[in-house]
Motif scaffolding. Structure first.
Motif, PDB file in Angstrom:
ATOM      1  N   GLY A 173       0.805  -1.222   0.000  1.00 47.07           N
ATOM      2  CA  GLY A 173       0.000   0.000   0.000  1.00 47.07           C
ATOM      3  C   GLY A 173       0.833   1.265   0.000  1.00 47.07           C
ATOM      4  N   LEU A 174       1.899   1.305   0.831  1.00 42.93           N
ATOM      5  CA  LEU A 174       2.733   2.500   0.943  1.00 42.93           C
ATOM      6  C   LEU A 174       3.441   2.805  -0.363  1.00 42.93           C
ATOM      7  N   GLY A 176       2.659   1.794  -3.314  1.00 48.27           N
ATOM      8  CA  GLY A 176       1.674   2.103  -4.343  1.00 48.27           C
ATOM      9  C   GLY A 176       1.242   3.557  -4.284  1.00 48.27           C
ATOM     10  N   ALA A 177       0.988   4.052  -3.074  1.00 43.38           N
ATOM     11  CA  ALA A 177       0.564   5.445  -2.915  1.00 43.38           C
ATOM     12  C   ALA A 177       1.682   6.407  -3.307  1.00 43.38           C
ATOM     13  N   LEU A 178       2.904   6.133  -2.865  1.00 40.24           N
ATOM     14  CA  LEU A 178       4.035   7.004  -3.178  1.00 40.24           C
ATOM     15  C   LEU A 178       4.341   7.010  -4.668  1.00 40.24           C
ATOM     16  N   ALA A 180       2.252   6.452  -7.114  1.00 38.62           N
ATOM     17  CA  ALA A 180       1.201   7.193  -7.807  1.00 38.62           C
ATOM     18  C   ALA A 180       1.451   8.697  -7.722  1.00 38.62           C
ATOM     19  N   ILE A 181       1.847   9.164  -6.534  1.00 41.98           N
ATOM     20  CA  ILE A 181       2.147  10.590  -6.365  1.00 41.98           C
ATOM     21  C   ILE A 181       3.333  10.991  -7.229  1.00 41.98           C
TER      22      ILE A 181
END
Length: 227
Positions: A173-174, A176-178, A180-181
């Motif tokens: 999750g971590l 993936g979020a980073l 994407a940003i």
């Protein structure tokens, strides 16, 4: 009774504090030089000189490949660039990530394993930068090493999920979020070199953890025998 005079750094592994202090100390030096407090008039250009001498540059890599020679002072760039940053905010965010992720990783990994994850990830991230990209910009900053720590943290979450029998995809999750940003900012700026370096650093940190984490080598051999 709580001792409110205890330093918050006491809770952090020494290797994490040392790495953060070196990076932030260099940045403070550059800030002081830019403000004219160090180095006189020449101090204003210290950061630029440091980038020219220690950053990873695609043109230097191309020159080495074309000539078939690899001077040690040029190869040193792959090790030194994580210590140099583009500005105060850049360095501050790297230090924050090192303190946060470093605490979780270094409390499980040995000191050498922690340093290996950070610097091997940084080196591999730089290789990904020069091999897969043709960027006119220098690669500086500790983010590829930080993403290596994210890879190690992801490995720890995977092992915890496996032990608990829960879904392992949540461990990603971590990253993936980073990612994407980062992709969003890369699209805005039109520069994907740092994305490649950081993701290569993450993949390196994750893969390296199978070997350098406590019991990692035995776990890797066991899984290979099962296959």
């Amino acid at each position: 009774m709580e001792d409110h005079n205890v330093s918050p750094f006491n809770a952090l592994p020494p290797v994490v504090v040392a790495l953060a202090v070196v990076i932030f100390g260099l940045e403070l030096m550059f800030q002081a030089a830019t403000a004219g407090l160090l180095g006189g008039q020449g101090g204003v250009g210290w950061r630029l000189v440091a980038m020219e001498d220690y950053a990873v540059l695609d043109q230097v890599w191309t020159w080495m490949l074309s000539n078939g020679i690899y001077p040690p002072e040029q190869l040193l760039r792959f090790v030194t660039y994580p210590l140099i940053h583009g500005g105060f905010v850049h360095a501050a965010f790297v230090v924050v990530f090192i303190l946060a992720l470093g605490k979780m990783v270094a409390e499980v990994y040995s000191t050498l394993a922690f340093l290996a994850v950070f610097w091997v990830s940084a080196v591999m991230g730089a290789l990904g930068f020069v091999v897969f990209m043709d960027s006119p910009f220098p690669l500086v900053g500790g983010y590829p090493g930080v993403y290596g720590l994210i890879g190690a943290f992801t490995f720890l979450m995977l092992m915890r999920a496996e032990a608990q029998g829960s879904g392992q995809m949540r461990a990603f999750g971590l990253i993936g979020a980073l990612l994407a940003i980062q992709l969003l900012f890369a699209l805005i700026n039109g520069e994907f070199g740092t994305v490649v370096a950081d993701f290569t650093g993450f993949a390196t940190g994750l893969a390296l953890s199978f070997v350098v984490s406590p019991g990692g080598w035995a776990r890797l051999l066991r899984r290979m025998r099962q296959r």
